[in-house]
Design a protein around this motif. Sequence first.
Motif, mmCIF file in Angstrom:
data_model
loop_
_atom_site.group_PDB
_atom_site.id
_atom_site.type_symbol
_atom_site.label_atom_id
_atom_site.label_comp_id
_atom_site.label_asym_id
_atom_site.label_seq_id
_atom_site.Cartn_x
_atom_site.Cartn_y
_atom_site.Cartn_z
ATOM 1 N N ILE A 76 -4.919 6.207 -7.909
ATOM 2 C CA ILE A 76 -5.282 6.833 -6.622
ATOM 3 C C ILE A 76 -6.427 6.037 -5.979
ATOM 4 O O ILE A 76 -6.453 5.860 -4.760
ATOM 5 N N MET A 85 -2.569 6.680 8.388
ATOM 6 C CA MET A 85 -3.311 6.044 7.291
ATOM 7 C C MET A 85 -2.440 5.123 6.439
ATOM 8 O O MET A 85 -2.958 4.308 5.683
ATOM 9 N N SER A 137 1.634 7.382 -6.336
ATOM 10 C CA SER A 137 0.713 8.470 -6.680
ATOM 11 C C SER A 137 1.343 9.829 -6.403
ATOM 12 O O SER A 137 1.134 10.789 -7.159
ATOM 13 N N ALA A 147 -6.570 2.942 -6.170
ATOM 14 C CA ALA A 147 -5.876 1.791 -5.577
ATOM 15 C C ALA A 147 -5.439 2.090 -4.146
ATOM 16 O O ALA A 147 -5.461 1.220 -3.277
ATOM 17 N N VAL A 148 -5.066 3.343 -3.901
ATOM 18 C CA VAL A 148 -4.557 3.739 -2.582
ATOM 19 C C VAL A 148 -5.692 3.860 -1.567
ATOM 20 O O VAL A 148 -5.545 3.463 -0.413
ATOM 21 N N MET A 149 -6.816 4.427 -1.997
ATOM 22 C CA MET A 149 -7.901 4.723 -1.066
ATOM 23 C C MET A 149 -9.087 3.771 -1.182
ATOM 24 O O MET A 149 -9.847 3.604 -0.231
ATOM 25 N N LEU A 164 2.100 1.956 -3.432
ATOM 26 C CA LEU A 164 1.080 2.576 -4.288
ATOM 27 C C LEU A 164 0.864 4.036 -3.926
ATOM 28 O O LEU A 164 0.730 4.898 -4.803
ATOM 29 N N PHE A 165 0.827 4.314 -2.638
ATOM 30 C CA PHE A 165 0.635 5.699 -2.193
ATOM 31 C C PHE A 165 1.778 6.576 -2.703
ATOM 32 O O PHE A 165 1.552 7.629 -3.324
ATOM 33 N N HIS A 173 0.829 -1.206 0.000
ATOM 34 C CA HIS A 173 0.000 0.000 0.000
ATOM 35 C C HIS A 173 0.866 1.259 0.000
ATOM 36 O O HIS A 173 0.556 2.243 -0.689
ATOM 37 N N MET A 204 -11.537 3.153 3.824
ATOM 38 C CA MET A 204 -10.557 4.193 4.128
ATOM 39 C C MET A 204 -11.138 5.607 4.045
ATOM 40 O O MET A 204 -10.535 6.550 4.531
ATOM 41 N N PHE A 237 -9.150 0.500 -1.864
ATOM 42 C CA PHE A 237 -8.904 -0.745 -1.141
ATOM 43 C C PHE A 237 -8.220 -0.419 0.185
ATOM 44 O O PHE A 237 -7.716 0.695 0.380
#
Lengths: 353, 353
Positions: free
Chosen positions: B215, A299, A183, B217-219, A179-180, A176, B299, B221
């Motif tokens: 984005i 988060m 972005s 994908a980040v939030m 991925l964050f 995760h 999330m 899931f």
Amino acid sequence: MIDNPYYSHEFHGDYELVSIGRLDLEEGGSIPDCRLAYTTFGTLNEARDNAVLVTTWFSGTHQIWRDQYIGDGHALDPAKYFVVVVDQIGSGLSTSPHNASGDNAAISMSKFPHVRIGDDVVAQERLLREHLGIETLHAVVGGSMGAQQTYEWAVRFPEKVKRAAPIAGTAQVTPHDVLFSRSLVEAITSDPGFAGGEYTSNAEVVAGLERHARIWAVMGFSTEFWKQEVWRALEFDSKEAFLEGFLQPYFTVMDPNDLICMAWKWQRGDVARHTGGDLDAALGRITARTFVMPISEDMFFPPRDCRAEQERIKNSEFRVVDDVLGHLGLFAVAPTYMPQIDAHLGELLDGPA
Amino acid sequence: MIDNPYYSHEFHGDYELVSIGRLDLEEGGSIPDCRLAYTTFGTLNEARDNAVLVTTWFSGTHQIWRDQYIGDGHALDPAKYFVVVVDQIGSGLSTSPHNASGDNAAISMSKFPHVRIGDDVVAQERLLREHLGIETLHAVVGGSMGAQQTYEWAVRFPEKVKRAAPIAGTAQVTPHDVLFSRSLVEAITSDPGFAGGEYTSNAEVVAGLERHARIWAVMGFSTEFWKQEVWRALEFDSKEAFLEGFLQPYFTVMDPNDLICMAWKWQRGDVARHTGGDLDAALGRITARTFVMPISEDMFFPPRDCRAEQERIKNSEFRVVDDVLGHLGLFAVAPTYMPQIDAHLGELLDGPA
């Protein structure tokens, strides 16, 4: 090379800049003349055993440690400890894409090589040993990417690290997080002004840097931070004003390539590289007394992820820092934050290893 | 107008497309010829009191409700209920920026007016009353932006709504949601191919749509979804393959202006508009038996936010759906998801109002 006034003594106060010579990198390539920026607080004792290394996070430098974490009344007390804060490679103060010149001219800007957390730790160990005469560390302390470096120290040099305090970070980056941070990077690189990393001023990438800041707004703070309008404590009167007056300017002065250099490291922080991918084995190497200190509302380095690692470290404790700010609680804005940090860190630093 | 083959019977199966005439909008302006796409399942009984309205979420249509939620063995059982799924304005099937033509030609693409959740609900009420002869609803059910519409229904037309099931959504958008959806929008609008909304094909905006997907994908899931590699259950062998084979293609076929139209609504969903900003008063209007159903790992519509609203609704219960997928658990991928939805919804639909 770009002349960016943000990365200067004017904005970051006193710091030393020392060359540790050529640094060969884990991913191949090298930094011909690796310079590390660092600050020290307090005095190294005769036994040379009271040094505490502090590592820095993404976009952060020694500045916030100096201003918020270190001093009389804090666990990081210069009257007791020789505190050394080393700015990471890519921080903009140490060797970084935007400031690569002279012997480093060939790796300037988009040509900067990939650096790993492990490279930082190797460079820091050399700095401490060759320039400051420090062979063992009373403790290593760091938040976020600084926690990644802290774990790397404890796994790579277990005999040198007596205590470790990874705050709001993990030993092995999570998917995760990858991925964050991707972005975040894409918000910058998608700006046409980025020009493949060959912009001539960070001002050309301001739109991308602002989008990057606004993605931080989504993940760096918690849902509750925004719901409770905690930004009012910082004397803003709307969330837009907080974004425009604090979070966006915080990032837009910075160098895009430097941020990307740090993000690349962040995405690949993983102590299990030392043990063929076996995280249990890697964390099993740690002999330091370790306090794993996540922030309750984080988060993207949530306590759950930190807990899973803490349980694999022999001499460790799990100490959650309650803070509604989430990850960026690291800024030490909440009045309840530093007392918790100081209580946990103080117990660790002043107690047995 | 753009011809986008995704928004067709080929990809969405059977649906009706009915004009409800001119729709004057809350924010000013109007849709001259507002067409709503909808599907029905089951039969309206003689008493006309067995209708269940289903509302749709951001980027979703009746398709997923038909394929996953409605049918024999589900709570939404066409043998008992007359289920009507109405695709929201901007969904790409109902009147939307990309398909505005004929009488709507003047509001095509970037000229599309701002639409509110309240406009959708007014349009849906007219469709139900004037075209399907439905005056009261046995229930309204919707997820995410569909939950926003569900709350709007229950507050605006309390006498018409007997039961309400807002899933993974809130009655009043949170500031964090505003920031998150802003990042989604910016990923699209920052693509030079977007051309201020006047692109000639969604393919020109594919880079922005892909960043938008990442984005999500980040939030969309949860951190645990990625850590546990739950995507393996969908028969992908890496998270990159999952992004490239599922999440990115899911969004890149869609129309950028349509997504932005929906995001604009999402960012402003707020039942307290009916009561001068007083959320207690707005939620106090609800007479429907209401099951508030957040998803445990969500999330951006976290259970905490949903709980705070549920506690203000008289005839309500708080029913958390456990799902490691997080918000996009709504896709009903986890085998444990639909049984929970059906249990809660079944109890609500088959029980007293």
